[in-house]
Motif scaffolding. Structure first.
Motif, PDB file in Angstrom:
ATOM      1  N   HIS A   1       1.007  -1.332  -0.084  1.00 40.57           N
ATOM      2  CA  HIS A   1       0.022  -0.084   0.277  1.00 40.57           C
ATOM      3  C   HIS A   1       0.928   1.011   0.105  1.00 40.57           C
ATOM      4  CE1 HIS A   1      -2.827   2.985   0.911  1.00 40.57           C
ATOM      5  NE2 HIS A   1      -3.871   1.967   0.747  1.00 40.57           N
TER       6      HIS A   1
ATOM      7  N   MET B   1      -7.743  -4.250  -2.382  1.00 40.91           N
ATOM      8  CA  MET B   1      -8.127  -4.850  -3.790  1.00 40.91           C
ATOM      9  C   MET B   1      -8.183  -3.586  -4.697  1.00 40.91           C
ATOM     10  SD  MET B   1     -11.547  -6.830  -4.987  1.00 40.91           S
ATOM     11  CE  MET B   1     -10.939  -8.658  -5.007  1.00 40.91           C
TER      12      MET B   1
ATOM     13  N   ASN C   1      -4.822  -0.246   5.310  1.00 36.92           N
ATOM     14  CA  ASN C   1      -3.966  -1.251   5.072  1.00 36.92           C
ATOM     15  C   ASN C   1      -2.928  -1.400   5.965  1.00 36.92           C
ATOM     16  OD1 ASN C   1      -4.429  -3.485   2.913  1.00 36.92           O
ATOM     17  ND2 ASN C   1      -5.633  -1.615   2.649  1.00 36.92           N
TER      18      ASN C   1
ATOM     19  N   TRP D   1      -8.987  -3.004  -8.831  1.00 37.94           N
ATOM     20  CA  TRP D   1      -9.272  -3.703 -10.243  1.00 37.94           C
ATOM     21  C   TRP D   1      -9.412  -5.173  -9.905  1.00 37.94           C
ATOM     22  CZ3 TRP D   1     -11.811  -0.037 -12.671  1.00 37.94           C
ATOM     23  CH2 TRP D   1     -10.967   1.105 -12.606  1.00 37.94           C
ATOM     24  N   THR D   2     -10.039  -5.482  -8.885  1.00 38.65           N
ATOM     25  CA  THR D   2     -10.437  -6.781  -8.523  1.00 38.65           C
ATOM     26  C   THR D   2      -9.161  -7.637  -8.394  1.00 38.65           C
ATOM     27  OG1 THR D   2     -10.755  -7.795 -10.567  1.00 38.65           O
ATOM     28  CG2 THR D   2     -12.802  -6.897  -9.453  1.00 38.65           C
TER      29      THR D   2
ATOM     30  N   THR E   1      -8.433  -5.431   1.844  1.00 37.19           N
ATOM     31  CA  THR E   1      -9.543  -4.800   1.827  1.00 37.19           C
ATOM     32  C   THR E   1     -10.060  -4.595   0.387  1.00 37.19           C
ATOM     33  OG1 THR E   1      -8.051  -2.806   1.650  1.00 37.19           O
ATOM     34  CG2 THR E   1      -8.655  -3.531   3.907  1.00 37.19           C
TER      35      THR E   1
HETATM   36  C1  LIG Z   1      -6.994   2.015  -8.485  1.00 40.47           C
HETATM   37  C2  LIG Z   1      -8.253   1.443  -7.661  1.00 40.47           C
HETATM   38  C3  LIG Z   1      -9.025   0.308  -7.838  1.00 40.47           C
HETATM   39  C4  LIG Z   1     -10.108  -0.197  -7.088  1.00 40.47           C
HETATM   40  N1  LIG Z   1     -10.593  -1.326  -7.377  1.00 40.47           N
HETATM   41  C5  LIG Z   1     -11.540  -2.005  -6.521  1.00 40.47           C
HETATM   42  C6  LIG Z   1     -12.348  -3.235  -6.922  1.00 40.47           C
HETATM   43  O1  LIG Z   1     -11.940  -3.745  -7.895  1.00 40.47           O
HETATM   44  N2  LIG Z   1     -12.991  -3.760  -6.008  1.00 40.47           N
HETATM   45  C7  LIG Z   1     -13.282  -3.076  -4.700  1.00 40.47           C
HETATM   46  O2  LIG Z   1     -13.838  -3.550  -3.696  1.00 40.47           O
HETATM   47  N3  LIG Z   1     -12.870  -1.791  -4.434  1.00 40.47           N
HETATM   48  C8  LIG Z   1     -11.779  -1.492  -5.319  1.00 40.47           C
HETATM   49  N4  LIG Z   1     -11.153  -0.236  -4.996  1.00 40.47           N
HETATM   50  C9  LIG Z   1     -11.309   0.421  -3.594  1.00 40.47           C
HETATM   51  C10 LIG Z   1     -10.076  -0.069  -2.670  1.00 40.47           C
HETATM   52  O3  LIG Z   1     -10.006  -1.505  -2.576  1.00 40.47           O
HETATM   53  C11 LIG Z   1     -10.526   0.527  -1.193  1.00 40.47           C
HETATM   54  O4  LIG Z   1     -10.004   1.850  -1.738  1.00 40.47           O
HETATM   55  C12 LIG Z   1      -9.150   0.140  -0.348  1.00 40.47           C
HETATM   56  O5  LIG Z   1      -9.353  -1.349  -0.020  1.00 40.47           O
HETATM   57  C13 LIG Z   1      -9.219   0.819   1.162  1.00 40.47           C
HETATM   58  O6  LIG Z   1      -8.105   0.353   1.853  1.00 40.47           O
HETATM   59  P1  LIG Z   1      -7.140   1.607   2.205  1.00 40.47           P
HETATM   60  O7  LIG Z   1      -6.164   0.930   3.119  1.00 40.47           O
HETATM   61  O8  LIG Z   1      -6.651   2.276   1.014  1.00 40.47           O
HETATM   62  O9  LIG Z   1      -8.149   2.359   3.058  1.00 40.47           O
HETATM   63  P2  LIG Z   1      -7.995   4.033   3.264  1.00 40.47           P
HETATM   64  O10 LIG Z   1      -8.637   4.864   2.255  1.00 40.47           O
HETATM   65  O11 LIG Z   1      -6.692   4.315   4.088  1.00 40.47           O
HETATM   66  O12 LIG Z   1      -9.056   4.062   4.729  1.00 40.47           O
HETATM   67  C14 LIG Z   1     -10.346   3.529   4.656  1.00 40.47           C
HETATM   68  C15 LIG Z   1     -11.069   4.126   5.771  1.00 40.47           C
HETATM   69  O13 LIG Z   1     -10.612   3.608   6.808  1.00 40.47           O
HETATM   70  C16 LIG Z   1     -10.126   4.670   7.586  1.00 40.47           C
HETATM   71  N5  LIG Z   1      -9.114   4.343   8.444  1.00 40.47           N
HETATM   72  C17 LIG Z   1      -7.826   4.463   8.499  1.00 40.47           C
HETATM   73  N6  LIG Z   1      -6.768   4.054   9.491  1.00 40.47           N
HETATM   74  C18 LIG Z   1      -7.666   3.445  10.206  1.00 40.47           C
HETATM   75  C19 LIG Z   1      -7.709   2.731  11.374  1.00 40.47           C
HETATM   76  N7  LIG Z   1      -6.444   2.681  11.989  1.00 40.47           N
HETATM   77  N8  LIG Z   1      -8.950   2.490  12.194  1.00 40.47           N
HETATM   78  C20 LIG Z   1     -10.100   2.689  11.598  1.00 40.47           C
HETATM   79  N9  LIG Z   1     -10.226   3.218  10.465  1.00 40.47           N
HETATM   80  C21 LIG Z   1      -9.121   3.836   9.686  1.00 40.47           C
HETATM   81  C22 LIG Z   1      -9.848   5.840   6.891  1.00 40.47           C
HETATM   82  O14 LIG Z   1     -10.119   7.082   7.554  1.00 40.47           O
HETATM   83  C23 LIG Z   1     -11.037   5.573   5.671  1.00 40.47           C
HETATM   84  O15 LIG Z   1     -12.060   5.978   6.211  1.00 40.47           O
HETATM   85  C24 LIG Z   1     -10.141   0.223  -5.626  1.00 40.47           C
HETATM   86  C25 LIG Z   1      -9.286   1.484  -5.269  1.00 40.47           C
HETATM   87  C26 LIG Z   1      -8.501   1.980  -6.204  1.00 40.47           C
HETATM   88  C27 LIG Z   1      -7.888   3.257  -5.813  1.00 40.47           C
END
Ligand SMILES: Cc1cc2nc3c(=O)[nH]c(=O)nc-3n(C[C@H](O)[C@H](O)[C@H](O)COP(=O)(O)OP(=O)(O)OC[C@H]3O[C@@H](n4cnc5c(N)ncnc54)[C@H](O)[C@@H]3O)c2cc1C
Length: 219
Positions: free
Chosen positions: A9, A85, A16, A87-88, A128
């Protein structure tokens, strides 16, 4: 037990990152040796050259970054992959890590699947998704079944290389703040019982003939 966490990440303040930190904390608390390959943090080069994909006869020709990663894989009894995750699938940097680190002659070849070179090790995906639930990945789901989405990673990379694959830990990241905190507790609980978690059932190579399951075989 030695555990390697391969973490992909770009942000150290992401959810994550929190899942990765919670898992490592729980492992260290129980006295397990844990190492982390933080792919973005290491600025890992995910772009494979053909020469990376096969172990050369002269091991001195192996690039330093691959030598280090392969040493970590060899050291590990258990490998956890933590990523969002995208793009799946996973962020491309993790796919590139497999392209370069899991070379022929290292992770597989000549043995494949239940005869792969990483036999004896276990692996688990921990990732995630977006959204508040996993319904889109359930029966008749918009995005297709989750086990089909994960087949490439779980069957065609991890099991292909000989590893046993543990049931994945999947967190829909769009749940409430409290629920996200609860998942941080759950990931720690998983780390406490890692070696007892159920493995996915895959057929051994011997159940296939010409790339097809033998008619006599039922899963
Ligand atoms: C290029 C791209 C492709 C994608 N494709 C898909 C797909 O195919 N299928 C799908 O389902 N999703 C998809 N997504 C969405 C993606 O899976 C989610 O954005 C990702 O899983 C979220 O994880 P993160 O660590 O980035 O979360 P973050 O964006 O860092 O956080 C998510 C939430 O958790 C909160 N948070 C952060 N830290 C903590 C903590 N310690 N305790 C509690 N809460 C906290 C944040 O404030 C936020 O509200 C895609 C996103 C992108 C950018």
């Amino acid at each position: 037990m030695n555990v390697l966490m391969v973490y992909a990440h770009p942000s150290p303040t992401s959810y994550n990152a929190a899942l990765k930190n919670a898992a490592v904390e729980a492992l260290v608390e129980r006295g397990v040796s844990a190492k982390v390959s933080d792919l973005y943090g290491m600025n890992f080069n995910p772009v494979a050259q053909l020469s990376d994909t096969v172990v050369p006869k002269n091991l001195e020709e192996v690039p330093e970054d691959l030598r280090i990663e392969r040493e970590k894989v060899s050291w590990a009894d258990f490998i956890i992959f933590q990523f969002p995750m995208w793009w799946t699938s996973s962020p491309a940097i993790l796919k590139g890590w497999f392209d370069r680190v899991f070379a022929a002659g290292f992770a597989y070849g000549p043995g494949l699947y239940n005869h792969g070179n990483l036999k004896g090790k276990k692996a688990m995906l921990s990732f995630t998704t977006g959204g508040r639930h996993l319904g889109s990945y359930g029966p008749n789901g918009l995005k297709g079944k989750m086990d089909e989405r994960l087949f490439n990673f779980q069957h065609e990379i991890l099991y292909f290389s000989g590893m046993e694959v543990i049931e994945p830990f999947i967190v829909p990241s769009g749940v409430s703040e409290d629920e996200r905190k609860e998942f941080l507790v759950q990931v720690k609980e998983r780390m406490r019982v890692l070696e007892k978690l159920p493995t996915l059932k895959f057929h051994p190579l011997e159940d296939y003939e010409g790339g097809q399951l033998k008619e006599s075989v039922v899963l």
